[in-house]
Scaffold this motif. Structure first.
Motif, PDB file in Angstrom:
ATOM      1  N   GLN A 111      42.351  40.115  35.872  1.00  0.00           N
ATOM      2  CA  GLN A 111      42.886  41.277  35.168  1.00  0.00           C
ATOM      3  C   GLN A 111      41.783  42.006  34.424  1.00  0.00           C
ATOM      4  O   GLN A 111      41.681  43.211  34.469  1.00  0.00           O
ATOM      5  N   GLN A 112      40.952  41.259  33.718  1.00  0.00           N
ATOM      6  CA  GLN A 112      39.915  41.912  32.938  1.00  0.00           C
ATOM      7  C   GLN A 112      38.905  42.605  33.847  1.00  0.00           C
ATOM      8  O   GLN A 112      38.428  43.679  33.538  1.00  0.00           O
ATOM      9  N   CYS A 161      44.261  41.332  26.968  1.00  0.00           N
ATOM     10  CA  CYS A 161      44.539  40.679  28.243  1.00  0.00           C
ATOM     11  C   CYS A 161      44.643  39.170  28.037  1.00  0.00           C
ATOM     12  O   CYS A 161      43.931  38.590  27.224  1.00  0.00           O
ATOM     13  N   ALA A 206      40.022  46.017  34.905  1.00  0.00           N
ATOM     14  CA  ALA A 206      40.142  47.055  33.887  1.00  0.00           C
ATOM     15  C   ALA A 206      38.822  47.807  33.774  1.00  0.00           C
ATOM     16  O   ALA A 206      37.844  47.293  33.265  1.00  0.00           O
ATOM     17  N   ASP A 230      41.760  52.374  33.631  1.00  0.00           N
ATOM     18  CA  ASP A 230      42.498  52.080  34.857  1.00  0.00           C
ATOM     19  C   ASP A 230      42.988  50.634  34.842  1.00  0.00           C
ATOM     20  O   ASP A 230      42.257  49.710  35.211  1.00  0.00           O
ATOM     21  N   HIS A 231      44.208  50.449  34.362  1.00  0.00           N
ATOM     22  CA  HIS A 231      44.831  49.127  34.344  1.00  0.00           C
ATOM     23  C   HIS A 231      46.341  49.332  34.270  1.00  0.00           C
ATOM     24  O   HIS A 231      46.818  50.170  33.497  1.00  0.00           O
TER      25      HIS A 231
END
Length: 246
Positions: free
Chosen positions: A102-103, A95, A106, A163-164
């Protein structure tokens, strides 16, 4: 919870207190079949576990440790759990730096068998997510939510998901690529047995290889873990506390 600075090795007391309050709030909303464990990434230690831990596993919260949670994984499931955890950590590194949102989004999930203090196994679903990170988005505190799914799981397969929105494309691009510091399948098997407390002789017997081959693999694993990339990927596994020089 973003935290300023990128070289923090342990959380300041006030920030740790904030994280623990957040963990307690999360734990208060859990079902009877769930418990929460929180880890400080750099220190590789458990800093919180919810009271339901004792009801489900038989261990008091104060007894729980990262090493215990990995030692309690069913031996047949441990290699897959390590492989999935390593893959998730590698993706988190992928990432973009500074993409803290974003992280945080995830979250990876994996289900496997976990041994209770009484000796029997539960099928658990473990969901990992970040509770605190530095300004660059590197995780400082992670949480694992465990759910007892024994009543719903009739097979012994280990299932993993992350889940990303970018994970599928990243995984497709990664296939066929291997770096010099990445653990091979055999090294992952041996690392799993080392984490389970097996001796070199026992590992050699289980894998049908020589004692000296095991020692060679352990030297290679130690060398790879010392490299910057692999060390960071495996930091949350507690590998740093395992003697690989035996």
């Amino acid at each position: 919870m973003p935290i300023p600075g990128s070289t923090v090795k342990s959380l300041p007391p006030a920030l740790l207190a904030d994280v623990l309050r957040e963990a307690e709030q999360l734990a208060s909303r859990l079902f009877a079949s769930q418990f929460l464990v929180v880890f400080e990434v750099w220190l590789q230690q458990c800093c919180y576990s919810s009271p339901a831990t004792e009801a489900l596993l038989g261990y008091a919260p104060a007894q729980l440790s990262l090493a215990l949670l990995y030692e309690a994984i069913h031996p047949d499931d441990l290699p897959a759990v390590i492989q999935a955890s390593t893959l998730a950590s590698e993706f988190m590194q992928h990432c973009e730096p500074g993409a803290a949102g974003q992280q945080s989004a995830a979250c990876f999930s994996i289900d496997y068998r976990l041994r209770c203090q009484a000796g029997h196994y539960l099928h658990v679903l473990r969901q990992n997510f970040i509770l605190a990170q530095d300004a660059q988005g590197h995780p400082l505190v992670t949480a694992s939510l465990f759910t007892d799914i024994s009543a719903h799981k009739n097979t012994n397969d280990v299932r993993f998901s992350l889940d990303h929105p970018d994970f599928a494309a990243w995984l497709a691009a990664r296939k066929g690529k291997r770096t010099d510091d990445e653990l091979s399948t055999r090294e992952q098997e041996i690392l799993a047995l080392v984490l389970a407390g097996e001796t070199n002789a026992a590992i050699a017997e289980k894998l049908f290889i020589s004692y000296f081959t095991v020692k060679t693999h352990r030297r290679n694993i130690k060398r790879k873990i010392k490299s910057n990339n692999t060390s960071h990927r495996l930091s949350h596994l507690g590998v740093g506390s395992v003697n690989l020089a035996s």
